[in-house]
Design a protein around this motif. Structure first.
Motif, PDB file in Angstrom:
ATOM      1  N   MET A   1       0.249  -2.729  44.049  1.00  0.00           N
ATOM      2  CA  MET A   1      -0.590  -3.404  45.022  1.00  0.00           C
ATOM      3  C   MET A   1      -2.049  -3.084  44.726  1.00  0.00           C
ATOM      4  O   MET A   1      -2.406  -1.958  44.420  1.00  0.00           O
ATOM      5  N   ALA A   2      -2.912  -4.072  44.816  1.00  0.00           N
ATOM      6  CA  ALA A   2      -4.341  -3.903  44.552  1.00  0.00           C
ATOM      7  C   ALA A   2      -5.016  -3.175  45.710  1.00  0.00           C
ATOM      8  O   ALA A   2      -4.609  -3.294  46.863  1.00  0.00           O
ATOM      9  N   ILE A   3      -6.055  -2.430  45.376  1.00  0.00           N
ATOM     10  CA  ILE A   3      -6.845  -1.741  46.388  1.00  0.00           C
ATOM     11  C   ILE A   3      -7.674  -2.765  47.137  1.00  0.00           C
ATOM     12  O   ILE A   3      -8.256  -3.669  46.534  1.00  0.00           O
ATOM     13  N   VAL A   4      -7.756  -2.610  48.460  1.00  0.00           N
ATOM     14  CA  VAL A   4      -8.573  -3.489  49.292  1.00  0.00           C
ATOM     15  C   VAL A   4      -9.686  -2.640  49.898  1.00  0.00           C
ATOM     16  O   VAL A   4      -9.428  -1.631  50.549  1.00  0.00           O
ATOM     17  N   TYR A   5     -10.942  -3.039  49.658  1.00  0.00           N
ATOM     18  CA  TYR A   5     -12.096  -2.315  50.163  1.00  0.00           C
ATOM     19  C   TYR A   5     -12.623  -2.981  51.429  1.00  0.00           C
ATOM     20  O   TYR A   5     -12.568  -4.210  51.554  1.00  0.00           O
ATOM     21  N   SER A   6     -13.180  -2.188  52.318  1.00  0.00           N
ATOM     22  CA  SER A   6     -13.789  -2.723  53.530  1.00  0.00           C
ATOM     23  C   SER A   6     -15.073  -3.473  53.172  1.00  0.00           C
ATOM     24  O   SER A   6     -15.696  -3.211  52.141  1.00  0.00           O
TER      25      SER A   6
END
Length: 135
Positions: free
Chosen positions: A1-6
């Motif tokens: 799963m890809a990292i999701v940044y705020s």
């Protein structure tokens, strides 16, 4: 799963890219800026290899809106230093250190938009726009 940044982190990361290109030497609010460079090159762009043109950037090289940097001061033009087909671009600080690489170039649908990708040594290279979006 890809990292999701705020969203705030994406904005801060993009501001840091702009600051590093501008060579700010202290905290962004107080650092002294000097012009960085946009380097246009062939598919083999690496260091000095494959460089077609080097365009000096303003001391504030980008405007920032959310997670999108937009190149300031366009259109930008310079005489080409070599001949070839433009395929990649890099952002470098004033010392020539690469800050961001792998930018796409083209006449549309790319990070950096050129008048033409066919570059001739001594001919004019014109950047009409540029945007970098944090994924």
């Amino acid at each position: 799963m890809a990292i999701v940044y705020s969203a705030p982190l994406k904005t801060a990361r993009m501001q840091l890219v702009s600051d590093l290109v501008a060579s700010k030497t202290a905290a962004p609010a107080t650092g002294t800026a000097s012009a960085g460079q946009l380097v246009i090159g062939t598919a083999s762009l690496a260091g000095a290899t494959g460089v077609l043109a080097t365009l000096p950037l303003a001391t504030t090289p980008f405007t920032l809106a959310g997670n999108v940097l937009t190149l300031a001061g366009v259109p930008l033009s310079v005489a080409a230093s070599a001949s070839g087909i433009a395929a990649l671009a890099e952002l470098r600080n004033n010392a020539g250190a690469t800050v961001a690489s792998g930018l796409t170039v083209g006449t549309s649908g790319a990070d950096i938009i050129l008048g033409t990708t066919t570059i001739t040594s001594g001919g004019t290279v014109t950047i009409t726009s540029g945007t970098i979006t944090h994924g």
